[in-house]
Enzyme design. Structure first.
Site, PDB file in Angstrom:
ATOM      1  N   HIS A  67     -53.546 -56.249   8.455  1.00  0.00           N
ATOM      2  CA  HIS A  67     -52.215 -55.757   8.048  1.00  0.00           C
ATOM      3  C   HIS A  67     -51.540 -56.787   7.139  1.00  0.00           C
ATOM      4  O   HIS A  67     -50.970 -56.430   6.093  1.00  0.00           O
ATOM      5  CB  HIS A  67     -51.373 -55.487   9.302  1.00  0.00           C
ATOM      6  CG  HIS A  67     -49.985 -54.993   9.040  1.00  0.00           C
ATOM      7  ND1 HIS A  67     -49.547 -53.741   9.447  1.00  0.00           N
ATOM      8  CD2 HIS A  67     -48.919 -55.565   8.422  1.00  0.00           C
ATOM      9  CE1 HIS A  67     -48.279 -53.589   9.079  1.00  0.00           C
ATOM     10  NE2 HIS A  67     -47.873 -54.694   8.461  1.00  0.00           N
ATOM     11  N   GLU A  68     -51.600 -58.057   7.525  1.00  0.00           N
ATOM     12  CA  GLU A  68     -50.937 -59.100   6.729  1.00  0.00           C
ATOM     13  C   GLU A  68     -51.669 -59.363   5.413  1.00  0.00           C
ATOM     14  O   GLU A  68     -51.026 -59.590   4.377  1.00  0.00           O
ATOM     15  CB  GLU A  68     -50.797 -60.392   7.545  1.00  0.00           C
ATOM     16  CG  GLU A  68     -49.977 -60.260   8.818  1.00  0.00           C
ATOM     17  CD  GLU A  68     -48.650 -59.548   8.636  1.00  0.00           C
ATOM     18  OE1 GLU A  68     -47.999 -59.747   7.589  1.00  0.00           O
ATOM     19  OE2 GLU A  68     -48.264 -58.774   9.524  1.00  0.00           O
ATOM     20  N   CYS A 118     -43.993 -51.998  10.754  1.00  0.00           N
ATOM     21  CA  CYS A 118     -43.889 -53.117   9.826  1.00  0.00           C
ATOM     22  C   CYS A 118     -42.435 -53.548   9.723  1.00  0.00           C
ATOM     23  O   CYS A 118     -41.531 -52.698   9.699  1.00  0.00           O
ATOM     24  CB  CYS A 118     -44.411 -52.663   8.463  1.00  0.00           C
ATOM     25  SG  CYS A 118     -44.311 -53.889   7.165  1.00  0.00           S
ATOM     26  N   HIS A 130     -50.627 -57.003   2.847  1.00  0.00           N
ATOM     27  CA  HIS A 130     -49.344 -57.331   2.200  1.00  0.00           C
ATOM     28  C   HIS A 130     -49.533 -58.215   0.967  1.00  0.00           C
ATOM     29  O   HIS A 130     -48.816 -58.051  -0.022  1.00  0.00           O
ATOM     30  CB  HIS A 130     -48.400 -58.032   3.181  1.00  0.00           C
ATOM     31  CG  HIS A 130     -47.581 -57.106   4.017  1.00  0.00           C
ATOM     32  ND1 HIS A 130     -46.808 -56.095   3.483  1.00  0.00           N
ATOM     33  CD2 HIS A 130     -47.402 -57.039   5.363  1.00  0.00           C
ATOM     34  CE1 HIS A 130     -46.195 -55.453   4.458  1.00  0.00           C
ATOM     35  NE2 HIS A 130     -46.543 -55.998   5.606  1.00  0.00           N
TER      36      HIS A 130
END
Length: 203
Positions: free
Chosen positions: A173-174, A130, A177
């Site tokens: 993954h995004e 990351c 966030h």
């Protein structure tokens, strides 16, 4: 000056100094939904995020600007707690071949949301990294093998995409966030490389 005011200035190019690192509370917050019509700042922010990803994948620009390569970026990584992500996955082909399309996945997503997912889980064999984490965290990051994602583009048009393999991992993954989740939260603490039944390892 706020982060979004600084980053959306005409001459500003996002670099590693704009990206906040783990420990910053913005990375643990649930980001706010954007409302439509978007502000000019929100549209420019999405474009700047995509520009950063393209620069990070360009060897000349990446070296010049001191960038780590990236395939995804979320607004909270820029200390902007909004539900905006950019993803840019290059098309990988055999050496010597030229891909018909440069990118397998290229999108700026506003308010992205996973609306359905496979029962099967998957993880990248080499683990994940990351731009907001400067250390290596080994282990399988267990995610859904396939997802269906709804999102809006800058014009407020709704899109639905079905993703599998690497593209699915990148988008998850995004989206993590914007939900205050870091990739290593999904690694088994006691046994980082544990493989439960049915886990698909993507090499």
């Amino acid at each position: 000056m706020s982060a979004i005011e600084r980053i959306t200035k005409a001459a500003h190019l996002i670099d590693m100094n704009d990206i906040i690192r783990e420990g910053n509370p913005t990375l643990r917050a649930i980001a706010e939904k954007v409302t439509f019509p978007l502000s000019d700042q929100e549209i420019i922010l999405g474009e700047k995020m995509m520009q950063f990803l393209k620069h990070s994948q360009d060897p000349v620009m990446a070296e010049k600007m001191g960038l780590r390569g990236g395939v995804g970026l979320a607004a909270p990584q820029l200390d902007i707690s909004k539900r905006i992500i950019a993803v840019l996955v290059p098309n990988i082909v055999e050496e010597g071949e030229t891909p018909q399309e440069a990118y397998d996945l290229e999108a700026i997503m506003y308010n992205p949301k996973i609306v359905s997912h496979s029962v099967q889980d998957a993880a990248l064999g080499e683990g994940e990294x990351c731009l907001s984490v400067d250390r290596n965290v080994p282990g399988y990051v267990v995610r859904h093998a396939r997802v269906t994602v709804d999102y809006f583009d800058k014009d407020g048009e709704k899109h639905r995409i079905k993703l599998k393999g690497y593209n699915s991992i990148v988008v998850q993954h995004e989206i993590d966030h914007i939900n205050g989740i870091m990739f290593y939260d999904r690694i088994n603490e006691k046994d980082p490389f544990a493989v439960k039944d049915g886990l698909l390892i993507l090499e």
